[in-house]
Scaffold this motif. Structure first.
Motif, PDB file in Angstrom:
ATOM      1  N   LYS A  24       0.845  -1.209   0.000  1.00 48.89           N
ATOM      2  CA  LYS A  24       0.000   0.000   0.000  1.00 48.89           C
ATOM      3  C   LYS A  24       0.872   1.248   0.000  1.00 48.89           C
ATOM      4  CE  LYS A  24      -4.365  -0.826  -0.183  1.00 48.89           C
ATOM      5  NZ  LYS A  24      -5.178  -0.188  -1.248  1.00 48.89           N
ATOM      6  N   SER A  25       1.952   1.207   0.806  1.00 46.94           N
ATOM      7  CA  SER A  25       2.792   2.406   0.909  1.00 46.94           C
ATOM      8  C   SER A  25       3.536   2.656  -0.405  1.00 46.94           C
ATOM      9  CB  SER A  25       3.746   2.316   2.099  1.00 46.94           C
ATOM     10  OG  SER A  25       4.766   1.367   1.888  1.00 46.94           O
ATOM     11  N   LEU A  26       3.950   1.594  -1.083  1.00 48.87           N
ATOM     12  CA  LEU A  26       4.620   1.772  -2.386  1.00 48.87           C
ATOM     13  C   LEU A  26       3.641   2.328  -3.416  1.00 48.87           C
ATOM     14  CD1 LEU A  26       6.719  -1.511  -2.416  1.00 48.87           C
ATOM     15  CD2 LEU A  26       7.684   0.770  -2.816  1.00 48.87           C
ATOM     16  N   ARG A  27       2.436   1.757  -3.450  1.00 45.89           N
ATOM     17  CA  ARG A  27       1.433   2.214  -4.429  1.00 45.89           C
ATOM     18  C   ARG A  27       1.001   3.653  -4.149  1.00 45.89           C
ATOM     19  NH1 ARG A  27       1.374  -1.767  -8.120  1.00 45.89           N
ATOM     20  NH2 ARG A  27       0.619  -3.792  -7.420  1.00 45.89           N
ATOM     21  N   SER A  28       0.840   3.984  -2.865  1.00 44.20           N
ATOM     22  CA  SER A  28       0.316   5.329  -2.582  1.00 44.20           C
ATOM     23  C   SER A  28       1.355   6.390  -2.951  1.00 44.20           C
ATOM     24  CB  SER A  28      -0.133   5.455  -1.132  1.00 44.20           C
ATOM     25  OG  SER A  28       0.992   5.464  -0.306  1.00 44.20           O
ATOM     26  N   HIS A  29       2.614   5.976  -3.108  1.00 41.25           N
ATOM     27  CA  HIS A  29       3.613   6.935  -3.589  1.00 41.25           C
ATOM     28  C   HIS A  29       3.927   6.700  -5.066  1.00 41.25           C
ATOM     29  CE1 HIS A  29       4.123   7.295   0.837  1.00 41.25           C
ATOM     30  NE2 HIS A  29       4.069   8.561   0.485  1.00 41.25           N
ATOM     31  N   ASN A  30       2.952   6.108  -5.734  1.00 39.89           N
ATOM     32  CA  ASN A  30       2.961   6.008  -7.202  1.00 39.89           C
ATOM     33  C   ASN A  30       4.190   5.360  -7.810  1.00 39.89           C
ATOM     34  OD1 ASN A  30       0.503   7.432  -7.204  1.00 39.89           O
ATOM     35  ND2 ASN A  30       1.660   9.360  -6.971  1.00 39.89           N
ATOM     36  N   THR A  31       4.565   4.229  -7.296  1.00 41.56           N
ATOM     37  CA  THR A  31       5.694   3.555  -7.943  1.00 41.56           C
ATOM     38  C   THR A  31       5.288   3.131  -9.356  1.00 41.56           C
ATOM     39  OG1 THR A  31       7.241   1.720  -7.854  1.00 41.56           O
ATOM     40  CG2 THR A  31       5.063   1.281  -6.954  1.00 41.56           C
ATOM     41  N   SER A  32       6.263   3.167 -10.259  1.00 39.43           N
ATOM     42  CA  SER A  32       5.971   2.728 -11.628  1.00 39.43           C
ATOM     43  C   SER A  32       6.441   1.287 -11.821  1.00 39.43           C
ATOM     44  CB  SER A  32       6.688   3.648 -12.617  1.00 39.43           C
ATOM     45  OG  SER A  32       8.070   3.598 -12.354  1.00 39.43           O
ATOM     46  N   ARG A  33       6.958   0.656 -10.746  1.00 37.40           N
ATOM     47  CA  ARG A  33       7.480  -0.699 -10.888  1.00 37.40           C
ATOM     48  C   ARG A  33       6.453  -1.741 -10.435  1.00 37.40           C
ATOM     49  NH1 ARG A  33      10.867   3.200 -12.014  1.00 37.40           N
ATOM     50  NH2 ARG A  33      12.929   2.525 -12.727  1.00 37.40           N
ATOM     51  N   LYS A  34       6.692  -2.985 -10.839  1.00 27.64           N
ATOM     52  CA  LYS A  34       5.833  -4.096 -10.430  1.00 27.64           C
ATOM     53  C   LYS A  34       6.095  -4.440  -8.955  1.00 27.64           C
ATOM     54  CE  LYS A  34       3.947  -5.923 -14.320  1.00 27.64           C
ATOM     55  NZ  LYS A  34       3.365  -4.838 -15.048  1.00 27.64           N
ATOM     56  N   LEU A  35       5.113  -5.087  -8.335  1.00 28.05           N
ATOM     57  CA  LEU A  35       5.283  -5.533  -6.948  1.00 28.05           C
ATOM     58  C   LEU A  35       5.165  -7.060  -6.887  1.00 28.05           C
ATOM     59  CD1 LEU A  35       3.152  -2.964  -4.867  1.00 28.05           C
ATOM     60  CD2 LEU A  35       5.455  -2.720  -5.806  1.00 28.05           C
ATOM     61  N   VAL A  36       6.139  -7.690  -6.252  1.00 31.47           N
ATOM     62  CA  VAL A  36       6.160  -9.161  -6.152  1.00 31.47           C
ATOM     63  C   VAL A  36       6.265  -9.573  -4.684  1.00 31.47           C
ATOM     64  CG1 VAL A  36       7.431 -11.268  -6.778  1.00 31.47           C
ATOM     65  CG2 VAL A  36       7.384  -9.326  -8.363  1.00 31.47           C
ATOM     66  N   ALA A  37       5.400 -10.506  -4.271  1.00 32.18           N
ATOM     67  CA  ALA A  37       5.519 -11.070  -2.916  1.00 32.18           C
ATOM     68  C   ALA A  37       5.893 -12.546  -3.040  1.00 32.18           C
ATOM     69  CB  ALA A  37       4.209 -10.927  -2.158  1.00 32.18           C
ATOM     70  N   LEU A  38       6.996 -12.917  -2.377  1.00 28.49           N
ATOM     71  CA  LEU A  38       7.336 -14.342  -2.263  1.00 28.49           C
ATOM     72  C   LEU A  38       6.642 -14.831  -1.006  1.00 28.49           C
ATOM     73  CD1 LEU A  38      11.223 -14.087  -2.813  1.00 28.49           C
ATOM     74  CD2 LEU A  38       9.454 -14.528  -4.546  1.00 28.49           C
TER      75      LEU A  38
END
Ligand code: UDP
Ligand code: GLC
Ligand code: MN
Length: 333
Positions: A24-38
Motif C-alpha cells: 500500500k505504501s509503495l502504491r500510494s507513492h505512485n511507484t511505476s514498478r511491479k510488486l512481487v511477494a514471495l
C-alpha cells in the motif's frame, strides 16, 4: 519499467500483514514498478488472496531454513533462520533488476530512483556499519547467482544464521569497493538508530524515505485503537519503535488493509492466523540447543598469573575455590 520490481517475502500470516502495508505504501507513492511477494506454504489461502489484490505477482517458494541455532541464539532471534528464503528473489529472472524490501519496512515517499543503482546496493547496518543491512537491497535476478549463493551457503554457512550474514560474506567487497553501492541511510532507517543517535535523527530524519521496524517487536505485535488512534504494547519494548512511524503503519493497516481482510474473512476473525506464528516461534525456540561452552584453551601458569593480577580470575573453572584448595593441599602434603 515492467521488467523491474519491488520484491518482499512473507513466510507466515503476520509478516504477510507487513507485506500488505508495504505494498500500500509503495502504491500510494505512485511507484511505476511491479510488486512481487514471495510467500511460503504457511501463508494461509485467505491471506494469499488478499496479497494478490495488492501485488502484481504472488509467488509460492519453499522455505529455506538455516536451522543454525547457535548463531541465531546469539542474535536472540531463533525465528530468523527462515530468512534464507529471501535468496529465492534471485530466481525472479523475468525481471532485469529488483529492489528487495523486508516485510517490516514502510515507504514514506517514492523510491523508484533506487533502480538506478547496481547490484548489490544497500545501506549500512546500524549495529555494524561495515556490514550492509539486508532489509533493503538492489539486486539483479540471475539463476547463476542464485546457484552460487546456495553453494556458498552450504560451504560457508551464515555468520548470523540468517540471510544478512550470508549476503555480507558473499558480497564481501561492499564495505570498501564502490561507494555508489552504499545507499544513504534514509533508504533504510531502522528505529534502533533513532535512539542510538538521536541528534542525527533530528537533523536528517525528516528526509527518511523508508522506515525499517528492525528487531523483535513488529508493528503488528501492538494493538491499535482506531478511535483514539493510539497504539498499545509492552511498554518495555515500546521504545524500540518510533511512535510516529508506528502510527503511520497502523493508519495504513486500519484504513487500507483491514477492509480487504474483512472482505475476505467475512465474520470470521482474521487474526487467528497469527497463532501459527506463536507455534512456529515456539517450534523454532525448541530447536535452539544451548551449546556447551567451548573448551578453554590451555593457559600457561604465567598467563594465569597475569589474569589473576588483572582481576580476571576464572572463578567458575580453573581458579575455582575447589581447585585452589586442591593446589594448597598439594603444597601442604
Ligand atoms: N521473514 C518471514 N518470516 C519470518 C521471519 C522473517 O517472512 O518468520 C521475512 C520478512 O520479509 C522479514 C525478513 O524476512 O521482514 C527479515 O526478518 P525480520 O524483518 O524479522 O528481521 P529484522 O529486520 O528484524 O532483523
Ligand atoms: C537483519 C536484517 C534482516 C535479516 C536478518 C537475518 O537484521 O534486518 O533483513 O533477515 O538480519 O540475517
Ligand atoms: Mn526487517
Amino acid at each position: 519499467m515492467a521488467d523491474q520490481a519491488f520484491v518482499t517475502l512473507a513466510t507466515n500470516d503476520s509478516y504477510a500483514k507487513g507485506a500488505m502495508v508495504l505494498a500500500k505504501s509503495l502504491r500510494s507513492h505512485n511507484t511505476s514498478r511491479k510488486l512481487v511477494a514471495l510467500v511460503g506454504p504457511h501463508v494461509s489461502d485467505s491471506f494469499r488472496n488478499v496479497l494478490s489484490k495488492l501485488y502484481d505477482e504472488v509467488r509460492l517458494v519453499d522455505v529455506l531454513d538455516s536451522g543454525d541455532s547457535a548463531h541465531l541464539a546469539l542474535m536472540k532471534r531463533p525465528d530468523l533462520g527462515v530468512t534464507l528464503t529471501k535468496l529465492h528473489c534471485w530466481t525472479l529472472t523475468h525481471y532485469s533488476k529488483c529492489v528487495f524490501m523486508d516485510a517490516d519496512t514502510l515507504v514514506l515517499s517514492n523510491v523508484d530512483e533506487l533502480f538506478e543503482r547496481e547490484e548489490l546496493s544497500a545501506a549500512p547496518d546500524p549495529g555494524w556499519p561495515d556490514c550492509f543491512n539486508s532489509g533493503v537491497f538492489v539486486f539483479i535476478p540471475s539463476s547463476e547467482t542464485y546457484g552460487r549463493l546456495l553453494q556458498f551457503c552450504s560451504e560457508t554457512g551464515s555468520f548470523d544464521g540468517g540471510d544478512q550474514g550470508l549476503l555480507n560474506s558473499f558480497f564481501s567487497s561492499w564495505a570498501t569497493a564502490d561507494i555508489s553501492k552504499h545507499l544513504p541511510f534514509i533508504y533504510n532507517l531502522s528505529s534502533i538508530a533513532i535512539y542510538s543517535y538521536l541528534p542525527a535523527f533530528k537533523q536528517f530524519g525528516g528526509d527518511a524515505k523508508v522506515v525499517h521496524f528492525l528487531g523483535k517487536m513488529k508493528p503488528w505485535n501492538y494493538s491499535y485503537d482506531p478511535e483514539t488512534k493510539r497504539v498499545q504494547g509492552d511498554s518495555s519494548e515500546h521504545e524500540s519503535v518510533h511512535p510516529h512511524y508506528l502510527l503511520k503503519w497502523w493508519d495504513i493497516f486500519s484504513t487500507s488493509v483491514e477492509p480487504l481482510l474483512k472482505e475476505q474473512f467475512g465474520d470470521q476473525p482474521f487474526d487467528s492466523g497469527s497463532h501459527h506464528d506463536v507455534d512456529r516461534i515456539q517450534e523454532a525456540v525448541s530447536r535452539v540447543h544451548v551449546a556447551e561452552p567451548p573448551p578453554m584453551p590451555e593457559m600457561s601458569s604465567q598467563e594465569r598469573k597475569q589474569k589473576w593480577e588483572q582481576g580476571q580470575a576464572d572463578y567458575m573453572g580453573m581458579d575455582s575455590f575447589e581447585n585452589i584448595k586442591k593446589k594448597l593441599d598439594s603444597f601442604l602434603k
